[in-house]
Design a protein around this motif. Sequence first.
Motif, PDB file in Angstrom:
ATOM      1  N   LEU A 278      10.409 -28.047   6.569  1.00 38.71           N
ATOM      2  CA  LEU A 278       9.167 -27.369   6.205  1.00 38.71           C
ATOM      3  C   LEU A 278       8.425 -26.905   7.456  1.00 38.71           C
ATOM      4  O   LEU A 278       8.275 -27.660   8.418  1.00 38.71           O
ATOM      5  CB  LEU A 278       8.268 -28.293   5.385  1.00 38.71           C
ATOM      6  N   SER A 279       7.941 -25.695   7.413  1.00 36.84           N
ATOM      7  CA  SER A 279       7.160 -25.172   8.534  1.00 36.84           C
ATOM      8  C   SER A 279       5.738 -25.721   8.464  1.00 36.84           C
ATOM      9  O   SER A 279       5.300 -26.256   7.441  1.00 36.84           O
ATOM     10  CB  SER A 279       7.119 -23.642   8.472  1.00 36.84           C
ATOM     11  N   ASN A 280       5.009 -25.564   9.569  1.00 31.34           N
ATOM     12  CA  ASN A 280       3.610 -25.989   9.560  1.00 31.34           C
ATOM     13  C   ASN A 280       2.804 -25.229   8.515  1.00 31.34           C
ATOM     14  O   ASN A 280       1.896 -25.786   7.891  1.00 31.34           O
ATOM     15  CB  ASN A 280       2.995 -25.794  10.945  1.00 31.34           C
ATOM     16  N   PHE A 286       1.008 -27.745   1.245  1.00 34.26           N
ATOM     17  CA  PHE A 286       1.112 -29.070   0.631  1.00 34.26           C
ATOM     18  C   PHE A 286      -0.227 -29.800   0.693  1.00 34.26           C
ATOM     19  O   PHE A 286      -0.674 -30.409  -0.287  1.00 34.26           O
ATOM     20  CB  PHE A 286       2.203 -29.895   1.317  1.00 34.26           C
ATOM     21  N   LYS A 287      -0.860 -29.745   1.861  1.00 39.39           N
ATOM     22  CA  LYS A 287      -2.160 -30.413   2.025  1.00 39.39           C
ATOM     23  C   LYS A 287      -3.191 -29.797   1.086  1.00 39.39           C
ATOM     24  O   LYS A 287      -3.953 -30.516   0.408  1.00 39.39           O
ATOM     25  CB  LYS A 287      -2.624 -30.280   3.472  1.00 39.39           C
ATOM     26  N   GLU A 288      -3.227 -28.482   1.020  1.00 33.21           N
ATOM     27  CA  GLU A 288      -4.197 -27.786   0.178  1.00 33.21           C
ATOM     28  C   GLU A 288      -4.011 -28.132  -1.300  1.00 33.21           C
ATOM     29  O   GLU A 288      -4.977 -28.345  -2.038  1.00 33.21           O
ATOM     30  CB  GLU A 288      -4.064 -26.273   0.376  1.00 33.21           C
ATOM     31  N   LYS A 289      -2.758 -28.214  -1.739  1.00 36.74           N
ATOM     32  CA  LYS A 289      -2.469 -28.502  -3.144  1.00 36.74           C
ATOM     33  C   LYS A 289      -2.559 -29.983  -3.479  1.00 36.74           C
ATOM     34  O   LYS A 289      -2.593 -30.362  -4.648  1.00 36.74           O
ATOM     35  CB  LYS A 289      -1.066 -27.996  -3.500  1.00 36.74           C
ATOM     36  N   GLY A 290      -2.555 -30.840  -2.460  1.00 34.81           N
ATOM     37  CA  GLY A 290      -2.546 -32.279  -2.697  1.00 34.81           C
ATOM     38  C   GLY A 290      -1.176 -32.812  -3.053  1.00 34.81           C
ATOM     39  O   GLY A 290      -1.038 -33.936  -3.548  1.00 34.81           O
ATOM     40  N   HIS A 307      16.410 -34.146   9.792  1.00 39.84           N
ATOM     41  CA  HIS A 307      15.431 -35.208  10.007  1.00 39.84           C
ATOM     42  C   HIS A 307      14.047 -34.714   9.598  1.00 39.84           C
ATOM     43  O   HIS A 307      13.688 -33.562   9.892  1.00 39.84           O
ATOM     44  CB  HIS A 307      15.368 -35.624  11.483  1.00 39.84           C
ATOM     45  N   LEU A 308      13.277 -35.585   8.962  1.00 42.45           N
ATOM     46  CA  LEU A 308      11.882 -35.261   8.682  1.00 42.45           C
ATOM     47  C   LEU A 308      11.026 -35.793   9.823  1.00 42.45           C
ATOM     48  O   LEU A 308      11.086 -36.983  10.155  1.00 42.45           O
ATOM     49  CB  LEU A 308      11.431 -35.889   7.363  1.00 42.45           C
ATOM     50  N   ASP A 309      10.219 -34.937  10.398  1.00 42.08           N
ATOM     51  CA  ASP A 309       9.292 -35.350  11.449  1.00 42.08           C
ATOM     52  C   ASP A 309       8.052 -35.932  10.783  1.00 42.08           C
ATOM     53  O   ASP A 309       7.097 -35.222  10.471  1.00 42.08           O
ATOM     54  CB  ASP A 309       8.941 -34.157  12.337  1.00 42.08           C
ATOM     55  N   VAL A 310       8.082 -37.231  10.558  1.00 37.54           N
ATOM     56  CA  VAL A 310       6.984 -37.906   9.866  1.00 37.54           C
ATOM     57  C   VAL A 310       5.667 -37.728  10.605  1.00 37.54           C
ATOM     58  O   VAL A 310       4.616 -37.527   9.996  1.00 37.54           O
ATOM     59  CB  VAL A 310       7.298 -39.409   9.690  1.00 37.54           C
ATOM     60  N   VAL A 313       4.152 -34.496   9.675  1.00 37.02           N
ATOM     61  CA  VAL A 313       3.653 -34.518   8.296  1.00 37.02           C
ATOM     62  C   VAL A 313       2.307 -35.232   8.231  1.00 37.02           C
ATOM     63  O   VAL A 313       1.357 -34.757   7.600  1.00 37.02           O
ATOM     64  CB  VAL A 313       4.669 -35.211   7.358  1.00 37.02           C
ATOM     65  N   LEU A 314       2.223 -36.387   8.896  1.00 36.93           N
ATOM     66  CA  LEU A 314       0.979 -37.150   8.884  1.00 36.93           C
ATOM     67  C   LEU A 314      -0.131 -36.401   9.620  1.00 36.93           C
ATOM     68  O   LEU A 314      -1.300 -36.472   9.238  1.00 36.93           O
ATOM     69  CB  LEU A 314       1.204 -38.520   9.516  1.00 36.93           C
ATOM     70  N   LYS A 315       0.238 -35.677  10.676  1.00 36.92           N
ATOM     71  CA  LYS A 315      -0.757 -34.892  11.411  1.00 36.92           C
ATOM     72  C   LYS A 315      -1.374 -33.831  10.509  1.00 36.92           C
ATOM     73  O   LYS A 315      -2.567 -33.519  10.625  1.00 36.92           O
ATOM     74  CB  LYS A 315      -0.093 -34.228  12.626  1.00 36.92           C
TER      75      LYS A 315
END
Length: 480
Positions: A278-280, A286-290, A307-310, A313-315
């Motif tokens: 997933l791109s930034n 994702f953040k906007e939609k919850g 690999h998922l860059d956790v 994602v958290l950032k």
Amino acid sequence: MDTVQHVFKGTFVHSTKRGDMEVLENHILATDMKGKILFLEDAQSQARLAQKWGFDDSKIEELGKNEFFMPGMVDTHIHAPQYSFIGTGMERPLLEWLQYTTFPTENIYSDVEVAKTLYNSVVRRTLKNGTTTACYFGTIHTDASIVLADIASQYGQRAFIGKVCMDTNDVYPKYVESTEESIKETTRFIEALKKKKYDRVKPIVTPRFAVSCSEKLLSDLGQLAEENQLHIQSHISESLAEIDEVLRLFPDYKNYTEVYGRNKLLTHKTVMAHGCYLSNEELLVFKEKGAALSHCPNSNISLCSGHLDVRNVLKHKVKLGLGTDIAGGYSISLLDSIRKAIETSKIIFMEKQKKQVEGNEIDTFQKMKIETNAINSNAKNEIVEKEASYKVLSINEAFWLATLGGSEALSIDHIVGNFQVNKEFDALRINLEALNSPFEVFSDISKEEMVQRFLFLGDDRNITAVYVAGRRVMPLPSNA
């Protein structure tokens, strides 16, 4: 009439927020008759609490010095029917693995008796390994998926059950349904589960992934989820080949995320598995939609998906939990997911470090400093933050992902995830000195070390009791 169901005294370990592991020694916890937590307080308050809630010392179950309670673990992505071939067929990449291993096996679940046998095993096994909440993919077969819901409820597991939807399957045409049939059968599945009125088992709308679904099916499923206010689960950006195929099938969409978003499948009740690429820009959506992601590190590695860059994602403040993703992943235990999540984070750190060295972005002295101190976690994290702008996932964060993070990803953190008062008591009793424990305890160690020892070395043998909403669901009675 009694108001207290259980009273436990000892050590309780949980997360109160991301990355914050709270270890409460010499505490006392009680649940009410509905399985909700009445209090969690220092044991010095025992006399006052006993008087207030009307229990005596005989009601208290005291933990040993090498025991503790932790919240039940939340598996945000697991394929129940694939348990039958777990640990096999992983020499192929994702799309070939689906074609030659997964689809042929899932197709046999048209036989309800096959489903009963296998689903009985997978629910028992997940509970035994400490999964108190499971977000299950079933198959395209409605009746078999209802059987899975029945069995999860029977054993007391908290579960989301998805009848898989797919109206496109060029690689294995035997295993597919029409668009109309998929919507009709999904509606039947939802109504069947509603009528059963399970306390803790819910339907979840489940398009397999965009490669196997037409635009109309995705749109109709999004509408169905909206009308019924249901959870949604699927896969996204698991492998590069999958992304290429999605973009080929949906040329009018700018990226994979938009395929789901424009069809009402990204909501605050959505959990999407993998998300390796997933791109930034997509993470911001994702953040906007919850919407949430399920990190499945074992599967990502086993199928060479990515690999998922956790940390990234958290950032972006995207909700995130862990998934076993059997049988893409070869372990049914979320303890394995915890370990693999940390290992994946370390791999990403090393890849970033290598790129910096190759790009002459740090000098030789700094390179030597990183390599020399890599085994020291405190020094390593300091160096990562300063020199590589990357912090390896900590054991506390991985613990959070498996418990409170998973409940947040499924939007049930107001119900479970930690030992907050008024939440339901989903919990694991851990004994480091259990019979046949996979490791030894040679001397007195701190409670924090106890927890780390279990998370890195423990298995189901150390999980001596499993509770869901205050009810002990494992070990099972001898006649079960």
